[in-house]
Enzyme design. Structure first.
Site, mmCIF file in Angstrom:
data_model
loop_
_atom_site.group_PDB
_atom_site.id
_atom_site.type_symbol
_atom_site.label_atom_id
_atom_site.label_comp_id
_atom_site.label_asym_id
_atom_site.label_seq_id
_atom_site.Cartn_x
_atom_site.Cartn_y
_atom_site.Cartn_z
ATOM 1 N N LYS A 76 0.855 -1.194 0.000
ATOM 2 C CA LYS A 76 0.000 0.000 0.000
ATOM 3 C C LYS A 76 0.888 1.240 0.000
ATOM 4 C CE LYS A 76 -3.881 2.109 2.537
ATOM 5 N NZ LYS A 76 -4.856 1.965 3.654
ATOM 6 N N SER A 151 -9.965 2.218 2.855
ATOM 7 C CA SER A 151 -9.053 2.987 2.019
ATOM 8 C C SER A 151 -8.025 2.116 1.297
ATOM 9 C CB SER A 151 -8.291 4.001 2.886
ATOM 10 O OG SER A 151 -7.408 3.321 3.795
ATOM 11 N N SER A 175 -10.406 -0.250 7.160
ATOM 12 C CA SER A 175 -9.857 -0.089 5.811
ATOM 13 C C SER A 175 -9.156 -1.314 5.245
ATOM 14 C CB SER A 175 -8.889 1.100 5.777
ATOM 15 O OG SER A 175 -9.608 2.300 5.941
#
Length: 483
Positions: A76, A151, A175
């Site tokens: 990420k 997210s 998330s």
């Protein structure tokens, strides 16, 4: 090759059925071919990946490499990577190349794991749909007109689309679990403090936690074995021995007590999602588990408490991005005040600005006790609900998200409706507990997630329960590409 799990790749690398460079090149070609469809990656680190794969092949040839050596994964874009863009999905950091690696990234590098690239995300991890990224929205591989969840939507989409067998992710209010649910994959948020936050760009420091996204519980255990560590550089990282999370995957569930909170099956839950979760409960009963109805009475206060605490912490954490100390700087400022105002005004997106304003208000003189202090007291009550529940049950089960993936843009003008997408995941984050989402069905050809919540440092039990479910169902093997 792209349909192989991490466990499969590890076995085949050792059996010399292919090299790390061959599987890495295959996935890089696939990313370059399909990323335009999903926008799952912000950066593709082709040259570095091939160099890492070459090095991994040399270690594998020596015969004593780590079990994940040579396996390609994605990170990420919230984890700092030395010399590689780390944008956090924001214009504020669009050209930031850190001079060091986050501890999580370094742990994987030390194990010989290959980094394919950095995945797209909601700006500064603020969002439930992955639509607030400066680099554009991510599309759900199951339905390209729908969101992947946020997210960590880029990590979820890349695993679901078979662009990588696994990816790192972070969870502040859901998330990891919510996008895992919407993309039909396995997502694990460990206990707060189990994974180092050093080098992970902060949103809300008392909530942020790194975790993993994979296609199976076995793969999640393999990734957590590398990611989890004590780190003296992170004062919130807990010095607790790291287990072998694969060791108890095959334990039977006879005598296990699963708690089902009545508050997680209330108004707002999609009826088809509820049916899929209830069907999953029957499967657990058939595996020998006992089901017990429980109550988490302060669940309804989790979302309002979270949206005071998280914005308050984000307003403090993001104050450093002012165009002077860190981050984007506006062109030709007229004076110092203009420099600060335009750098932050142009560098941050709308959702980040909204949360900074809410957080600054909640922390301001005259409102601190009325909002922030009260929210922290509510957080204590929510944590106590879980502590009481775990005196009676081994694990808690419920839906991950109230609905399957929704259309892109459907909730952009209604922030409250967007925030409620995390209604079943936020309480776990406020309490600092580990949580997982695993696929348990399809509704209108979109995945549904089953959430498992454990007591502190019981990740091994969650992985065991998830693995047993996946040994007796095939939801985790379904692919959007086989429709």
């Amino acid at each position: 090759m792209h349909n192989l799990t991490i466990a499969d790749i590890s076995r085949k690398l050792r059996a010399k059925e292919f090299s790390s460079k061959e599987i890495t090149q295959h996935l890089l070609n696939r990313i370059k071919s399909l990323n335009e469809n999903y926008n799952a990656f912000i950066s593709i680190t082709e040259q570095q990946a091939l160099e890492q794969a070459d090095k991994a092949d040399q270690l594998l040839a020596q015969g004593n490499a780590h079990v994940m050596c040579g396996v390609p994964i994605a990170h990420k874009d919230i984890f700092c990577t030395e010399g590689v863009l780390t944008t956090c999905g924001s214009k504020m950091l669009h050209n930031f190349a850190p001079p060091y690696n986050a501890t999580v990234v370094q742990n994987y590098m030390d194990a010989g794991v290959v980094m394919l690239g950095k995945t797209n995300m909601d700006e500064f991890a603020m969002g439930s749909s992955n639509e607030s990224s400066y680099f554009g929205p991510v599309k759900n591989p199951w339905a390209e007109d729908s969101v992947p969840g946020g997210s960590s939507g880029g990590s979820a989409a890349c695993v679901a689309a078979r662009l990588a067998p696994g990816a790192t992710a972070t969870d502040t209010g859901g998330s990891i679990r919510q996008p895992a649910s919407m993309c039909g994959i396995t997502g694990l948020k460990p206990t707060y403090g189990r994974v180092s936050r050093w080098g992970m760009i902060a949103f809300a420091s008392s909530l942020d936690q790194g975790g993993v996204m994979t296609r199976s519980a076995e793969d999640a255990a393999l990734m957590l074995n590398v990611m989890a560590s004590y780190d003296a550089k992170d004062s919130t990282c807990i010095d607790e021995p790291v287990r072998d999370y694969t060791a108890q995957l095959d334990e039977k569930l006879d005598g296990l007590t699963i708690g089902v909170p009545q508050e997680y099956f209330s108004e707002g839950l999609n009826s088809s999602v509820q049916q899929a979760v209830e069907d999953a409960i029957k499967i657990y009963q058939s595996l020998g588990a006992k089901i017990k109805s429980i109550s988490l009475p302060h669940t309804h206060l989790a979302v309002p408490a979270y949206y005071v605490i998280a914005p308050a912490e984000c307003s403090a954490n993001l104050s450093r991005f002012d165009g002077v100390r860190y981050g984007y700087r506006c062109d030709t400022p007229e004076n110092l005040e203009d420099l600060y105002m335009r750098s932050r005004g142009e560098g941050f997106g709308d959702e980040v600005k909204r949360r900074i304003l809410v957080g600054t208000y909640a922390l301001s003189a005259g409102y601190f006790d009325a909002y922030y202090n009260k929210a922290q007291k509510v957080r204590r009550l929510i944590k106590q609900d879980f502590v009481d529940a775990f005196k009676e049950v081994d694990v808690i089960l419920g839906p991950t998200s109230p609905s399957p993936a929704f259309p892109l843009g459907a909730k952009n003008n209604d922030p409250v409706a967007m925030y409620l997408e995390d209604i079943y995941t936020i309480a776990t984050s406020l309490a600092g507990l580990p949580g997982m989402s695993i696929p348990c069905g399809l509704v209108d050809n979109k995945p549904v997630g089953l959430q498992l919540i454990g007591s502190y440092f019981n990740e091994h039990k969650l992985l065991n329960i998830a693995h047993q479910f996946q040994q007796n169902t095939d939801f985790h093997t379904l692919s959007p590409l086989s429709k």
